[in-house]
Structures are given as C-alpha cells and as structure tokens.
Design a protein around this motif. Structure first.
Motif, PDB file in Angstrom:
ATOM      1  N   PHE A 122       0.924  -1.512  -0.269  1.00 34.90           N
ATOM      2  CA  PHE A 122       0.153   0.269   0.097  1.00 34.90           C
ATOM      3  C   PHE A 122       0.289   1.128  -0.091  1.00 34.90           C
ATOM      4  N   PRO A 123       0.531   2.182  -0.653  1.00 38.96           N
ATOM      5  CA  PRO A 123       0.802   3.548  -0.625  1.00 38.96           C
ATOM      6  C   PRO A 123       0.934   4.018   1.255  1.00 38.96           C
ATOM      7  N   HIS A 124       2.003   5.107   0.850  1.00 43.22           N
ATOM      8  CA  HIS A 124       2.023   4.971   2.909  1.00 43.22           C
ATOM      9  C   HIS A 124       1.410   6.926   3.519  1.00 43.22           C
ATOM     10  N   ALA A 125       0.472   7.025   2.311  1.00 42.80           N
ATOM     11  CA  ALA A 125      -0.251   8.799   2.190  1.00 42.80           C
ATOM     12  C   ALA A 125      -1.109   8.750   1.685  1.00 42.80           C
ATOM     13  N   LEU A 126      -2.141   9.804   1.736  1.00 44.57           N
ATOM     14  CA  LEU A 126      -3.078  10.508   0.680  1.00 44.57           C
ATOM     15  C   LEU A 126      -1.706  11.239  -0.467  1.00 44.57           C
ATOM     16  N   THR A 127      -1.574  10.733  -1.678  1.00 46.98           N
ATOM     17  CA  THR A 127      -0.766  11.564  -2.710  1.00 46.98           C
ATOM     18  C   THR A 127      -1.634  11.490  -3.254  1.00 46.98           C
ATOM     19  N   LEU A 128      -1.962  13.028  -4.831  1.00 49.65           N
ATOM     20  CA  LEU A 128      -1.614  13.060  -5.897  1.00 49.65           C
ATOM     21  C   LEU A 128      -0.050  12.718  -7.090  1.00 49.65           C
ATOM     22  N   ARG A 129      -0.576  12.010  -7.540  1.00 47.06           N
ATOM     23  CA  ARG A 129       1.400  11.972  -8.368  1.00 47.06           C
ATOM     24  C   ARG A 129       1.042  13.103  -9.625  1.00 47.06           C
ATOM     25  N   GLY A 130       0.123  13.513  -9.839  1.00 41.45           N
ATOM     26  CA  GLY A 130       0.060  14.388 -11.332  1.00 41.45           C
ATOM     27  C   GLY A 130       0.764  13.870 -12.347  1.00 41.45           C
ATOM     28  N   ASP A 131       0.764  12.406 -12.082  1.00 39.51           N
ATOM     29  CA  ASP A 131       1.195  11.709 -13.753  1.00 39.51           C
ATOM     30  C   ASP A 131       0.995  12.084 -15.235  1.00 39.51           C
ATOM     31  N   ASN A 132      -0.218  12.969 -15.272  1.00 39.93           N
ATOM     32  CA  ASN A 132      -0.428  13.521 -16.808  1.00 39.93           C
ATOM     33  C   ASN A 132       0.551  14.705 -16.651  1.00 39.93           C
ATOM     34  N   LEU A 133       0.976  15.774 -15.293  1.00 40.19           N
ATOM     35  CA  LEU A 133       1.142  16.830 -15.637  1.00 40.19           C
ATOM     36  C   LEU A 133       2.479  17.085 -15.829  1.00 40.19           C
ATOM     37  N   ASN A 134       3.322  16.140 -16.214  1.00 35.02           N
ATOM     38  CA  ASN A 134       5.107  15.972 -16.183  1.00 35.02           C
ATOM     39  C   ASN A 134       5.574  16.584 -16.898  1.00 35.02           C
ATOM     40  N   VAL A 135       5.005  16.451 -18.054  1.00 36.87           N
ATOM     41  CA  VAL A 135       5.112  17.806 -19.266  1.00 36.87           C
ATOM     42  C   VAL A 135       5.680  19.384 -17.695  1.00 36.87           C
ATOM     43  N   TYR A 136       5.172  19.663 -17.102  1.00 41.52           N
ATOM     44  CA  TYR A 136       5.233  21.017 -16.475  1.00 41.52           C
ATOM     45  C   TYR A 136       5.851  21.259 -14.919  1.00 41.52           C
ATOM     46  N   ARG A 137       6.327  19.481 -14.932  1.00 47.53           N
ATOM     47  CA  ARG A 137       6.618  19.190 -13.973  1.00 47.53           C
ATOM     48  C   ARG A 137       8.459  19.866 -13.427  1.00 47.53           C
ATOM     49  N   ASN A 138       8.400  20.734 -12.364  1.00 46.82           N
ATOM     50  CA  ASN A 138       9.455  21.752 -12.224  1.00 46.82           C
ATOM     51  C   ASN A 138      10.674  20.941 -11.330  1.00 46.82           C
ATOM     52  N   ILE A 139      11.325  20.296 -12.401  1.00 46.56           N
ATOM     53  CA  ILE A 139      12.327  19.006 -11.773  1.00 46.56           C
ATOM     54  C   ILE A 139      12.791  18.601 -13.291  1.00 46.56           C
ATOM     55  N   ASP A 140      14.019  18.683 -13.155  1.00 47.11           N
ATOM     56  CA  ASP A 140      14.693  17.101 -14.195  1.00 47.11           C
ATOM     57  C   ASP A 140      14.427  15.963 -14.477  1.00 47.11           C
ATOM     58  N   LYS A 141      13.760  15.516 -15.335  1.00 49.37           N
ATOM     59  CA  LYS A 141      13.173  14.367 -15.473  1.00 49.37           C
ATOM     60  C   LYS A 141      14.171  12.956 -15.334  1.00 49.37           C
ATOM     61  N   LYS A 142      15.204  13.186 -15.631  1.00 48.24           N
ATOM     62  CA  LYS A 142      15.905  12.644 -15.015  1.00 48.24           C
ATOM     63  C   LYS A 142      16.122  12.005 -13.307  1.00 48.24           C
ATOM     64  N   PHE A 143      16.036  13.783 -12.473  1.00 52.63           N
ATOM     65  CA  PHE A 143      16.039  13.417 -11.329  1.00 52.63           C
ATOM     66  C   PHE A 143      14.583  12.775 -11.001  1.00 52.63           C
ATOM     67  N   TYR A 144      13.429  12.759 -11.422  1.00 49.15           N
ATOM     68  CA  TYR A 144      12.105  12.983 -11.295  1.00 49.15           C
ATOM     69  C   TYR A 144      12.383  10.948 -11.201  1.00 49.15           C
ATOM     70  N   SER A 145      12.717  10.592 -12.124  1.00 52.64           N
ATOM     71  CA  SER A 145      12.667   9.485 -12.495  1.00 52.64           C
ATOM     72  C   SER A 145      13.843   8.230 -11.390  1.00 52.64           C
ATOM     73  N   SER A 146      15.215   8.735 -10.734  1.00 50.51           N
ATOM     74  CA  SER A 146      15.319   8.305 -10.705  1.00 50.51           C
ATOM     75  C   SER A 146      15.671   7.222  -9.569  1.00 50.51           C
ATOM     76  N   SER A 147      14.663   7.643  -8.239  1.00 49.70           N
ATOM     77  CA  SER A 147      14.324   6.494  -7.814  1.00 49.70           C
ATOM     78  C   SER A 147      13.996   4.986  -8.209  1.00 49.70           C
ATOM     79  N   PHE A 148      13.115   5.075  -9.491  1.00 52.68           N
ATOM     80  CA  PHE A 148      12.494   3.849 -10.861  1.00 52.68           C
ATOM     81  C   PHE A 148      13.241   2.624 -10.629  1.00 52.68           C
ATOM     82  N   LYS A 149      14.686   2.477 -10.881  1.00 50.96           N
ATOM     83  CA  LYS A 149      15.205   1.550 -10.785  1.00 50.96           C
ATOM     84  C   LYS A 149      15.649   0.817  -9.477  1.00 50.96           C
TER      85      LYS A 149
END
Length: 427
Positions: free
Chosen positions: A153-180
């Motif tokens: 389960f998730p640990h909190a109520l969180t909206l991830r905003g996946d449909n807003l990735n194009v506007y995300r205020n962070i480098d895409k590489k940093f955003y996905s750094s935890s995926f691996k």
C-alpha cells in the motif's frame, strides 16, 4: 468461513496506520485475526501523538509487543543481510549521509522485524497474507520467511500528477532516479503480489517501476468515506474541543527536511498572529516523520490557546473550521472531504530538489496539483494569508466560493469514481 490470520507491517510513519486502518476494520469484520508489527520501538512510541489511531488499532488487531532482545547482534545481522544483497547495499550507500550515522545505527539496533517474525513462527500463526503499509521499504526478512501473498500500500494520500509531467519543475532524470531502486525491491516479492494505488493517476505512476511479478490495483482513498469519518468522529470526545467560545484552526506542519526548521517557525508565528487578529485557537499537527519540537509554541500567545494535536487529522478536523497546511500535501483532501476551508501557506520554487518533484511550472507560475485543481487556496506571504481571513470574516460569499471550488477540485481528480474496494484483499 474459517478464521484466517494476516499481518500488517508498519515501516516508519503513523500516516501508514492512518491510511490502512479502515481496511483493517473491514478485515476484522470479515473474521480475520490481524497481527500488527512496527519495525522499530521508537516509531511505535509515537503512538502518544495518535491516540485515536492506536486505540482503534488495538481494537482491530493484536499489536506484537515483542522487542528486539539483542540490539548489537541485530545490527550485525542487518549489515550481513545488506552485504548479501549488493544492489540493495549500493542504493543504501547512494542515499547515505554520514551526518546521520548515529540515527542510522540507533534505528538498526531497534529493528523489530526478526523478533516479530520469530514470535509468529514460535506461536505457529498460520499467516494467510501480509499487508505492507509502505511498499517503498525493505521487506527482505518477511519475504524470506513467509512464502505467502503480499499486499502493498501507499503510505499516504498523494496525488502524483502523472498527467502533468510535461510541466514538472524538475529534471526528468531526477524525477525517475528512484525507479530502478524501486523496481529491484519490488521484484523480490512473490509472483502475484498486489500493489495498490489510490487512483488511476497514481497507478500510471507506479507502472513505471513495477516488475511483472506485481499486479497493480486501485484501492481508492480508504479514509475518505462518509462511513469512516462518521465512525472515527464518534470515537473522539467533545472534551477535545479547545473551547466553545472560539473557532479553531488546524495547522498541519510539513516536512522539516523539505522546508527547514527556520521556515517552519516563521510560518507558525505568522499563523499565530493571524489567529490572534481574528480570534481563533490553534491545534498544531506535526508531520509524522518530523522531530520538530512544537512545545515551544504552546505558550507563545496570551490571547489564544495553542495546543499540539494528539489525534489524527481526520479526528481533529471535527472541531476545526479552517485547515492550514505549510506545504503541498495530500492531507488537504481530508479537509476538502469534511467541508473545511483549506489554505496552502507555502512559497514555491525552493532549492530542495526532492520538494520540487511535485511542483509544476505553467505560464511562468508555480503550482502543486492541489493548488492547480483549487483543492487548497494558495498563499505565499503573510499579507496574502491575512487577506484571505479578512474575506472569510467579512464576505459570506467568499467562503461559499472557496468550498465550491474545492468540491469541484475533487471532481477533477475523479474522486467519486475511486471509492474504496477491498474485495481483492479478502476474497
């Protein structure tokens, strides 16, 4: 139906208990015997700040109180387990901070997992499945000892905003750094393990790092239902109300690691000034992972009462008129659901990269998903916060407008079509 046993594991935050408690109530009603395990003693002892959650947890589950009997030996075993898992050790080193080495050592010494596993095995508890209340953690010992079904389960109520990735205020590489790292951790679970997301948007986000052994399901927002709010409100007594002669503000403190202690202190003082000016009392609720001392503010004012909240946000909101959050956070959904005015007192564009992951830059302005969908009225300065309260006090239509915008925001996140569904757990 024959009585079945299951275990729920809490990693490091009482927010995890808050999230999964309605599910545990359902399982309890279905006849399951539930054992709850807290990874560390220090985490479990924070129950004093969540009296309502702990009382209900004891009602629905058997809390395993067996503590680690040999902390030094436990530390050595944890180190050995890390060495036997080179990839996991690599990820640990990447995030390791030498300034917090004493904290790491103390936390490792107080690990309860092995002693709790031994308790279950010794008492021949026939575990049917295991609930992991924070999927983004290390469950190596549990997977090793129990070849059972796992629900994550998730640990909190969180909206991830996946449909807003194009506007995300962070480098895409940093955003996905935890995926691996997450992919490598999740693939250790047995085939058929289920990972639950609150809604479709979060499910899309999880799918980016989910291996084939994991099945993704939508669980909804368990504690945002009329039945649960009515139930938990019935358990908290009126004496918790500070005073019937004043209105109350619920002030929710964000992560110190994101905002900094000085910034949080400044925001608290600003809100105290506002409360004094407009005659509100304040209940302050700390972030579950903070070690920030709120007691220095409880006697800060001679005009109003300021007290630390010792119950969950869901319960405290029963006695509050306005909810102020000092960071962008999914708990604002609780305020909206209970028809409270929600104000986000937060300044965007900070230097903390982790904090910027869920910020979006649109037409040169910064947003959280909560600000964008009007789930919280955003203020970045004392003056703007003061103006909101002036309008609330003098303009009846202003409050109605804010509540309407908040409710419309819930429609934008498709809230009504993501109501909790527990059948995939106990069927």
């Amino acid at each position: 139906m024959n009585k079945k046993d299951c275990v729920v594991i809490f990693n490091n935050s009482w927010g995890e208990v808050d999230f999964i408690l309605p599910i545990l109530k359902k399982l309890n009603e279905k006849g399951y015997r539930i054992f709850s395990s807290f990874k560390t003693k220090s985490f479990f002892e924070k129950k004093i700040y969540y009296k309502d959650l702990y009382k209900l947890l004891k009602q629905f589950t058997t809390v395993i109180n067996v503590e680690n009997s040999n902390p030094k030996f436990s530390l050595l075993k944890i180190i050995l387990n890390y060495i036997l898992r080179p990839k996991f050790l690599f990820y640990k080193f990447k995030s390791f901070k030498f300034s917090k080495i004493n904290t790491y050592i103390d936390s490792s010494k107080s690990q309860n997992s092995e002693s709790h596993i031994n308790f279950l095995l010794k008492n021949k508890i026939d575990v049917d499945f295991i609930l992991c209340a924070d999927f983004d953690s290390d469950y190596y010992l549990w997977i090793k000892n129990f070849k059972k079904r796992f629900f994550l389960f998730p640990h909190a109520l969180t909206l991830r905003g996946d449909n807003l990735n194009v506007y995300r205020n962070i480098d895409k590489k940093f955003y996905s750094s935890s995926f691996k790292r997450r992919f490598d951790q999740l693939k250790k679970f047995p085939n058929g393990t289920k990972l639950f997301a609150c809604n479709k948007d979060e499910l899309n986000y999880f799918s980016k790092f989910t291996p084939k052994n994991i099945n993704l399901n939508i669980i909804g927002f368990p504690r945002l239902t009329d039945d649960w709010i009515k139930y938990i409100h019935s358990k908290i007594q009126k004496k918790y109300l500070i005073t019937k002669y004043k209105k109350n503000i619920l002030l929710v403190i964000g992560k110190v690691s994101y905002l900094g202690a000085q910034e949080i202190k400044k925001k608290i003082i600003d809100i105290i000034k506002i409360a004094e000016l407009f005659d509100y009392n304040i209940i302050v609720k700390n972030h579950p992972r903070n070690k920030f001392n709120l007691k220095i503010f409880t006697n800060y004012s001679k005009k109003i009462i300021i007290k630390e909240g010792l119950h969950s946000i869901s319960s405290i909101l029963k006695f509050c008129d306005i909810m102020i959050v000092t960071s962008k956070t999914g708990v604002c959904l609780e305020g909206v659901f209970q028809d409270k005015i929600v104000i986000e007192y937060y300044k965007y564009g900070r230097k903390n990269l982790k904090n910027n992951v869920y910020e979006y830059k649109i037409n040169e302005d910064y947003f959280s998903i909560y600000k964008l969908y009007k789930l919280a009225y955003s203020c970045s300065s004392y003056i703007s916060l003061k103006n909101v309260f002036c309008n609330l006090e003098t303009n009846k239509n202003f409050k109605k407008k804010l509540l309407m915008l908040q409710n419309n925001g819930m429609k934008k996140i498709n809230f009504e079509n993501n109501q909790p569904n527990y059948k995939s757990i106990y069927n």
